[in-house]
Write a protein that holds these residues in place. Structure first.
Motif, PDB file in Angstrom:
ATOM      1  N   HIS A 220     -15.260  24.895 -17.848  1.00 28.10           N
ATOM      2  CA  HIS A 220     -13.803  24.846 -17.747  1.00 28.10           C
ATOM      3  C   HIS A 220     -13.174  25.142 -19.109  1.00 28.10           C
ATOM      4  N   TYR A 221     -11.944  25.652 -19.057  1.00 26.90           N
ATOM      5  CA  TYR A 221     -11.194  25.847 -20.291  1.00 26.90           C
ATOM      6  C   TYR A 221     -11.018  24.528 -21.038  1.00 26.90           C
ATOM      7  N   MET A 222     -10.757  23.448 -20.299  1.00 25.58           N
ATOM      8  CA  MET A 222     -10.513  22.173 -20.958  1.00 25.58           C
ATOM      9  C   MET A 222     -11.700  21.758 -21.807  1.00 25.58           C
ATOM     10  N   LEU A 223     -12.908  21.900 -21.277  1.00 30.59           N
ATOM     11  CA  LEU A 223     -14.090  21.523 -22.055  1.00 30.59           C
ATOM     12  C   LEU A 223     -14.238  22.414 -23.283  1.00 30.59           C
ATOM     13  N   LYS A 224     -14.020  23.699 -23.104  1.00 30.35           N
ATOM     14  CA  LYS A 224     -14.072  24.635 -24.238  1.00 30.35           C
ATOM     15  C   LYS A 224     -13.075  24.215 -25.313  1.00 30.35           C
ATOM     16  N   GLU A 225     -11.878  23.850 -24.888  1.00 32.40           N
ATOM     17  CA  GLU A 225     -10.829  23.502 -25.842  1.00 32.40           C
ATOM     18  C   GLU A 225     -11.085  22.161 -26.517  1.00 32.40           C
ATOM     19  N   ILE A 226     -11.754  21.250 -25.813  1.00 32.58           N
ATOM     20  CA  ILE A 226     -12.173  19.999 -26.456  1.00 32.58           C
ATOM     21  C   ILE A 226     -13.121  20.299 -27.604  1.00 32.58           C
TER      22      ILE A 226
ATOM     23  N   GLY B 232      -6.066  25.211 -20.594  1.00 36.84           N
ATOM     24  CA  GLY B 232      -6.104  24.018 -19.757  1.00 36.84           C
ATOM     25  C   GLY B 232      -4.761  23.301 -19.762  1.00 36.84           C
ATOM     26  N   VAL B 233      -4.300  22.896 -18.586  1.00 39.98           N
ATOM     27  CA  VAL B 233      -3.004  22.214 -18.487  1.00 39.98           C
ATOM     28  C   VAL B 233      -3.020  20.899 -19.264  1.00 39.98           C
ATOM     29  N   ALA B 234      -4.120  20.168 -19.183  1.00 40.62           N
ATOM     30  CA  ALA B 234      -4.229  18.909 -19.931  1.00 40.62           C
ATOM     31  C   ALA B 234      -4.461  19.230 -21.399  1.00 40.62           C
ATOM     32  N   SER B 235      -3.491  18.929 -22.218  1.00 39.56           N
ATOM     33  CA  SER B 235      -3.555  19.309 -23.626  1.00 39.56           C
ATOM     34  C   SER B 235      -4.636  18.533 -24.369  1.00 39.56           C
ATOM     35  N   THR B 236      -5.405  19.243 -25.166  1.00 37.06           N
ATOM     36  CA  THR B 236      -6.468  18.635 -25.973  1.00 37.06           C
ATOM     37  C   THR B 236      -6.304  19.056 -27.429  1.00 37.06           C
ATOM     38  N   LYS B 237      -6.690  20.292 -27.728  1.00 37.40           N
ATOM     39  CA  LYS B 237      -6.618  20.730 -29.124  1.00 37.40           C
ATOM     40  C   LYS B 237      -5.171  20.890 -29.604  1.00 37.40           C
ATOM     41  N   ALA B 238      -4.243  21.154 -28.694  1.00 39.72           N
ATOM     42  CA  ALA B 238      -2.842  21.207 -29.114  1.00 39.72           C
ATOM     43  C   ALA B 238      -2.379  19.839 -29.597  1.00 39.72           C
TER      44      ALA B 238
ATOM     45  N   ALA C  30     -12.951  13.667 -13.860  1.00 44.34           N
ATOM     46  CA  ALA C  30     -12.307  14.668 -13.000  1.00 44.34           C
ATOM     47  C   ALA C  30     -13.337  15.604 -12.365  1.00 44.34           C
ATOM     48  N   VAL C  31     -14.304  16.042 -13.155  1.00 41.57           N
ATOM     49  CA  VAL C  31     -15.344  16.934 -12.619  1.00 41.57           C
ATOM     50  C   VAL C  31     -16.128  16.225 -11.513  1.00 41.57           C
ATOM     51  N   LEU C  32     -16.492  14.976 -11.765  1.00 39.04           N
ATOM     52  CA  LEU C  32     -17.265  14.229 -10.774  1.00 39.04           C
ATOM     53  C   LEU C  32     -16.466  13.983  -9.496  1.00 39.04           C
ATOM     54  N   ARG C  33     -15.155  13.878  -9.631  1.00 38.87           N
ATOM     55  CA  ARG C  33     -14.302  13.667  -8.446  1.00 38.87           C
ATOM     56  C   ARG C  33     -13.941  14.980  -7.756  1.00 38.87           C
ATOM     57  N   GLY C  34     -14.334  16.099  -8.357  1.00 43.24           N
ATOM     58  CA  GLY C  34     -14.136  17.399  -7.717  1.00 43.24           C
ATOM     59  C   GLY C  34     -12.732  17.938  -7.780  1.00 43.24           C
ATOM     60  N   THR C  35     -11.936  17.525  -8.757  1.00 43.07           N
ATOM     61  CA  THR C  35     -10.567  18.028  -8.870  1.00 43.07           C
ATOM     62  C   THR C  35     -10.551  19.344  -9.653  1.00 43.07           C
ATOM     63  N   ASP C  36      -9.414  20.015  -9.618  1.00 44.72           N
ATOM     64  CA  ASP C  36      -9.236  21.253 -10.380  1.00 44.72           C
ATOM     65  C   ASP C  36      -8.850  20.888 -11.805  1.00 44.72           C
ATOM     66  N   VAL C  37      -9.837  20.858 -12.672  1.00 48.42           N
ATOM     67  CA  VAL C  37      -9.632  20.336 -14.029  1.00 48.42           C
ATOM     68  C   VAL C  37      -8.598  21.141 -14.805  1.00 48.42           C
ATOM     69  N   ASP C  38      -8.715  22.460 -14.775  1.00 47.30           N
ATOM     70  CA  ASP C  38      -7.840  23.292 -15.609  1.00 47.30           C
ATOM     71  C   ASP C  38      -6.439  23.462 -15.036  1.00 47.30           C
ATOM     72  N   GLN C  39      -6.319  23.370 -13.712  1.00 51.32           N
ATOM     73  CA  GLN C  39      -5.014  23.541 -13.075  1.00 51.32           C
ATOM     74  C   GLN C  39      -4.767  22.408 -12.079  1.00 51.32           C
ATOM     75  N   PRO C  40      -4.549  21.196 -12.586  1.00 48.86           N
ATOM     76  CA  PRO C  40      -4.328  20.050 -11.693  1.00 48.86           C
ATOM     77  C   PRO C  40      -3.081  20.250 -10.840  1.00 48.86           C
ATOM     78  N   ARG C  41      -3.116  19.624  -9.700  1.00 49.20           N
ATOM     79  CA  ARG C  41      -2.042  19.814  -8.723  1.00 49.20           C
ATOM     80  C   ARG C  41      -0.675  19.425  -9.307  1.00 49.20           C
TER      81      ARG C  41
END
Length: 612
Positions: free
Chosen positions: A249-255, A401-407, A592-603
């Motif tokens: 996922h983008y989020m993991l890359k950005e972490i 990733g929508v969830a901000s990390t490195k920003a 989030a990954v274990l729960r099967g959600t869309d990590v990079d584009q949450p609802r």
């Protein structure tokens, strides 16, 4: 934000190197350079300013070569001048470098006693001279580089060429990203695969400590002198600038990009253990006169502002208020003379923050008030940057990733730089304090790398959250906002209801929620509040709560029944919020990954909130 491109081929690669630099321009830089090997000579051009200036110089000089290295530099050691631009040359060796050589002054002193003459103010030039010197004892360029690497302290990526080795490119990765682009009859290196996507979609991702030798037809990777295999990753042909690379996922890359992003962000303002003289120099007069700071932001940026409030009041004795933009703009706020209105936004297009900024400016004009406006932002061309008096960029690179990390963590780094700048201008912080905090800032990327080593341990803990419906995050002092940020991360990508609280507020309501089904995440740095925090932990355990503690390795907090502890490297207490952001991001990601959600584009969410 420095960038490296290099290659070895049968064809002329000058245009490939220039195009690669152009694709890295988003990272931020102030000079660019290129060196090619041709008929036993190093042909080099360097220019201050944009890559287009370098491109024209290369065209004018008609530089050609099938082996070369190129670089975009953001000045750290030494001003942005042509002499300080990369590549650097010693004898027949040319070097490009991302990162910081922390012991460069010691190495420079040694080299000067050996008769080496320095033509730049950079830390990079010591590498070129060291390799040149090592070649006196071996004819092998690879062996010379192996001899030099143990002498270097810091985080760095290197590209090295030599006239006597016209079909050989040596590269090193130690704490700074580097990839190899695999071609047919040609191979390339870069600090970001983005630079190489037009010519290949096959990449080798070097790991920490790797030294690689590239020729036109071979790629060899060594660790401690031993040949190792690194897999080739083939990206889909439709991959664009924002590739996930080897990450799921983008989020993991950005972490995982945060150590580099922090380093690049602080590099724009620091020269050794001091602030650069040109850092926000045009704002000196305004900073001298400000009497307070008003921070306006939304979401994660608001949490960054809350931490800055602590820093402003504790470090530089300046009153600071923080407010959510959507509330600020609708409550007819009083605009106060001699105030710095600071807007924080990743995109610089956040609708509520922009609207608040514009309203402030109108009110100030109508009342003839002397205020200063400023943006901390990740996009240099954004509306917020254009519409404020001053701006400070977070050099995080694209965050998908929508969830901000490195920003978020680069915002914290930028805010600390701003606090140090204002305190220095207003003389409310000592030179000793500034020097110490800057020294500790330089070490943050390495501490983040060490913290990321806890990934597997955090993954294991995240399995205990999968069936949960609620969670509490607790912190004290500057870690109260990190608790809020942790709760926001968990809820926005895993859809678990989560709340962040100041731990001292437990008895004032939240304790009623604690039972044996309630996971409680604790942020426990080693600071003046640690003993009080331990008492809060006892309160939770007495009510049957299960604790998940991210604790300083020297905190004395140990794992026991229903108390899971992940050790975090010791860090300066003031800067600890940057480091403690990492484990909460990883926890939220894995849940989030274990729960099967869309990590990079949450609802229901978008990356840039450009409407109310």
């Amino acid at each position: 934000m420095c960038g490296i491109v290099g290659g070895v081929a049968e064809r002329n690669i000058s245009n490939i190197l220039i195009e690669g630099l152009k694709r890295l321009e988003y990272r931020g830089y102030d000079s660019a350079g290129l060196a090619l090997i041709n008929q036993g000579q190093i042909l080099r051009e360097r220019r201050v300013g944009k890559v287009v200036n370098l491109e024209q110089a290369v065209l004018d000089a008609q530089l050609n070569g099938s082996l070369g290295i190129a670089h975009t530099r953001w000045a750290t050691h030494g001003k942005p001048t042509e002499n300080n631009a990369h590549p650097h040359i010693s004898g027949n060796v040319a070097v490009v470098h991302n990162g910081i050589i922390e012991n460069y002054q010691e190495l420079k002193d040694q080299l000067e006693t050996l008769g080496y003459i320095f033509t730049s103010q950079t830390d990079t030039e010591v590498v070129a001279h060291l390799v040149n010197d090592a070649l006196k004892s071996t004819p092998s360029l690879l062996e010379a580089v192996r001899l030099v690497v143990p002498k270097l302290k810091g985080a760095y990526a290197l590209g090295i060429i030599h006239t006597d080795h016209p079909d050989e490119l040596i590269t090193v990765r130690e704490g700074s990203p580097l990839v190899i682009g695999v071609g047919i009859g040609e191979n390339f290196i870069s600090s970001d695969q983005l630079a190489l996507l037009p010519i290949t979609n096959r990449f080798i991702y070097l790991e920490e400590g790797d030294i690689a030798r590239l020729t036109r037809t071979t790629i060899e990777v060594f660790v401690d002198g031993q040949l190792v295999e690194r897999p080739i990753t083939e990206l889909d042909a439709t991959v664009t600038n924002a590739s996930k690379g080897r990450y799921k996922h983008y989020m993991l890359k950005e972490i995982y990009e945060q150590p580099e992003a922090i380093k690049q962000t602080i590099s724009q303002a620091l020269n050794g253990n001091a602030l650069r003289e040109d850092f926000l120099a045009n704002a000196n007069d305004q900073f001298k006169n400000i009497q307070q700071i008003q921070i306006i932001a939304c979401g994660t940026s608001y949490h960054a502002g809350m931490i800055a409030k602590y820093w402003c009041e504790q470090l530089i004795d300046l009153p600071c208020q923080v407010e959510i933009a959507s509330e600020f703009r609708y409550r007819s706020p009083v605009i106060v003379n001699q105030t710095l209105y600071l807007c924080i936004s990743q995109s610089g297009e956040t609708a509520d923050t922009l609207a608040a900024l514009r309203d402030i400016q109108k009110r100030a004009v109508s009342k003839h008030l002397d205020i200063t406006t400023m943006a901390i932002c990740n996009v240099a061309t954004s509306s917020m940057v254009r519409e404020t008096n001053y701006s400070l960029l977070t050099l995080a690179g694209p965050e998908i990733g929508v969830a901000s990390t490195k920003a978020f963590t680069t915002q914290l780094a930028a805010l600390m730089l701003l606090v140090l700048k204002i305190g220095t201008v207003k003389q409310t912080i000592t030179a000793e304090q500034v020097s110490q905090l800057i020294a500790d800032l330089w070490h943050i990327p390495k501490i983040l790398l060490d913290t990321l080593q806890n990934n597997n341990e955090i993954l294991a803990l995240s399995e205990l959250f999968v069936e949960k419906q609620h969670c509490l995050f607790l912190g004290r002092g500057t870690h109260f906002p990190i608790a809020l940020e942790g709760a926001l991360k968990l809820k926005e990508i895993s859809y678990i209801h989560a709340e962040g609280y100041a731990a001292g507020e437990l008895k004032h309501g939240p304790l009623a929620l604690v039972d044996n089904e309630m996971p409680v995440v604790i942020l426990a740095p080693k600071d003046d509040m640690l003993d009080k925090l331990k008492s809060n932990m006892e309160e939770v355990q007495a009510r049957g709560g299960e604790l998940f503690v991210f604790a300083d390795e020297n905190s004395g907090i140990k794992s026991k029944d229903r108390q899971h502890v992940v050790n975090v490297p010791t860090v300066h207490p003031t800067l600890a919020p940057i480091v403690y952001s990492i484990p909460i991001q990883l926890l939220s990601y894995h849940v989030a990954v274990l729960r099967g959600t869309d990590v990079d584009q949450p609802r229901n969410l978008a990356k840039s909130v450009t409407v109310e």
